[in-house]
Design a protein around this motif. Structure first.
Motif, PDB file in Angstrom:
ATOM      1  N   SER A   4      -8.369   8.557   3.147  1.00 54.28           N
ATOM      2  CA  SER A   4      -7.723   7.295   2.789  1.00 54.28           C
ATOM      3  C   SER A   4      -6.741   7.599   1.665  1.00 54.28           C
ATOM      4  N   ILE A   6      -4.279   6.422  -1.067  1.00 61.85           N
ATOM      5  CA  ILE A   6      -4.152   5.205  -1.867  1.00 61.85           C
ATOM      6  C   ILE A   6      -2.962   5.354  -2.806  1.00 61.85           C
ATOM      7  N   GLU A  32      -5.542   7.236   6.840  1.00 62.68           N
ATOM      8  CA  GLU A  32      -4.951   5.914   6.711  1.00 62.68           C
ATOM      9  C   GLU A  32      -4.210   5.854   5.382  1.00 62.68           C
ATOM     10  N   LEU A  34      -3.092   3.156   2.254  1.00 60.88           N
ATOM     11  CA  LEU A  34      -3.217   1.847   1.621  1.00 60.88           C
ATOM     12  C   LEU A  34      -2.203   1.771   0.486  1.00 60.88           C
ATOM     13  N   GLY A  74      -7.806  -0.239  -4.142  1.00 58.15           N
ATOM     14  CA  GLY A  74      -7.694   0.538  -2.915  1.00 58.15           C
ATOM     15  C   GLY A  74      -9.005   1.182  -2.515  1.00 58.15           C
ATOM     16  N   ALA A  78     -10.929   1.058   1.218  1.00 59.85           N
ATOM     17  CA  ALA A  78     -10.706   2.276   1.997  1.00 59.85           C
ATOM     18  C   ALA A  78     -11.887   2.550   2.920  1.00 59.85           C
ATOM     19  N   PHE A  83     -10.957  10.021  -0.565  1.00 57.24           N
ATOM     20  CA  PHE A  83      -9.830   9.220  -1.038  1.00 57.24           C
ATOM     21  C   PHE A  83      -8.801  10.138  -1.696  1.00 57.24           C
TER      22      PHE A  83
END
Length: 322
Positions: A4, A6, A32, A34, A74, A78, A83
């Motif tokens: 994730s 961030i 992903e 964010l 974030g 997530a 992260f």
């Protein structure tokens, strides 16, 4: 391994566009993104949404709290098991996540940090600023160097933490003024393993002018005292170097006015120091122009940090003001 990414954002729509474009080039695709807008007046919603068919991306808008708490926002949303935190003024090499994934499988780090470098597209000023922040003659090369002083503390422009760290340690408890160093110290103290991934570099733009750079480094100097207030043992001799340099420079100027023999000695030392910076930067950047600008950026880096450090040292430690 699912990442994730961030990214806190504050009034920098063009920067996030350039960063997101580099993420579309990643060779490892299990991630992903964010983007958390921290109360910006000039928001980047339309830019972020333009990447909806290119990235697994989510956009959030919240009231302004600063970068530390924005990253926490974030973290809470997530879904990854790791992260990754970037500053919005970074460009990410295409193999970045591939490098991190492979390194984590081999070394099993709970948190990591990576170095930064200057991209070929950067302006000469940005390259000089990048040099000042990574040179052995200014920062000692500790921001992304294997031979760092003491524990390695990842910096939030290029930092990753596992979900396990988030669940046990929580997130940032400071939103600025050294929030990333404070966070990494708590991660260390909780028994997690932190390490540097030397090849996981990002291209960090930092500031586009020397005046902006001065303000940023003055803030960093103050942040070091803020870390000291939380963790007194984390203040090392190396952190006093910019303050010593600043005092020495002011002393040299005064000696040139009131006692020239001593001023001549100070001038010689400064000349030697700046020559070392010039020739080292020339060798690193292959540019005489950047080498000259590196003298200016290194001087700003040391004096701005030194003045911020001295200011809060007297204000918060000597006079014990909050």
């Amino acid at each position: 391994m699912f990442f994730s990414i961030i990214i806190p954002l504050y009034n920098r729509p063009q920067e996030i566009n350039e960063l997101l474009y580099t993420l579309t080039k990643q060779t490892y695709l299990q991630f992903e993104v964010l983007v958390i807008e921290d109360g910006s007046a000039d928001n980047a919603k339309s830019i972020v949404e333009s990447y909806a068919n290119k990235l697994d991306i989510k956009y959030f808008y919240k009231e302004n709290e600063g970068q530390g708490f924005t990253r926490n926002y974030g973290f809470e949303r997530a879904k990854g098991n790791y992260f990754v935190i970037f500053d919005s003024d970074c460009l990410i090499p295409a193999d970045y996540l591939e490098i991190v994934k492979n390194y984590l499988y081999e070394h099993d780090l709970d948190a990591y940090g990576g170095p930064d470098a200057a991209h070929e597209s950067f302006t000469p000023v940005q390259k000089a600023i990048s040099y000042a922040m990574t040179s052995p003659f200014t920062t000692g090369g500790i921001r992304g160097n294997k031979k760092h002083v003491g524990q390695f503390h990842p910096r939030s422009f290029n930092m990753g933490v596992s979900r396990a760290v988030w669940e046990k340690v929580g997130g940032f408890i400071l939103t600025r003024l050294g929030e990333d160093i404070e966070y990494s110290i708590r991660i260390h103290e909780s028994g997690f393993k932190i390490g540097l991934i030397p090849e996981a570099k990002v291209y960090h733009k930092r500031r586009t002018s020397f005046s902006q750079f001065y303000k940023q480094l003055h803030f960093f100097g103050r942040a070091r005292i803020n870390i000291y207030k939380h963790f007194p043992k984390e203040l090392k001799l190396v952190h006093f170097f910019p303050a010593v340099f600043t005092i020495g420079f002011i002393g040299t100027v005064l000696c040139n006015i009131f006692y020239q023999p001593l001023g001549i000695v100070g001038n010689f030392i400064l000349l030697l120091f700046f020559l070392l910076i010039f020739f080292h930067s020339w060798a690193v950047n292959k540019s005489i122009k950047v080498a000259f600008l590196s003298i200016i950026s290194s001087f700003i880096q040391l004096t701005a940090y030194g003045l911020g450090f001295i200011q809060d040292l007297f204000k918060r430690v000597v006079f014990k003001q909050q």
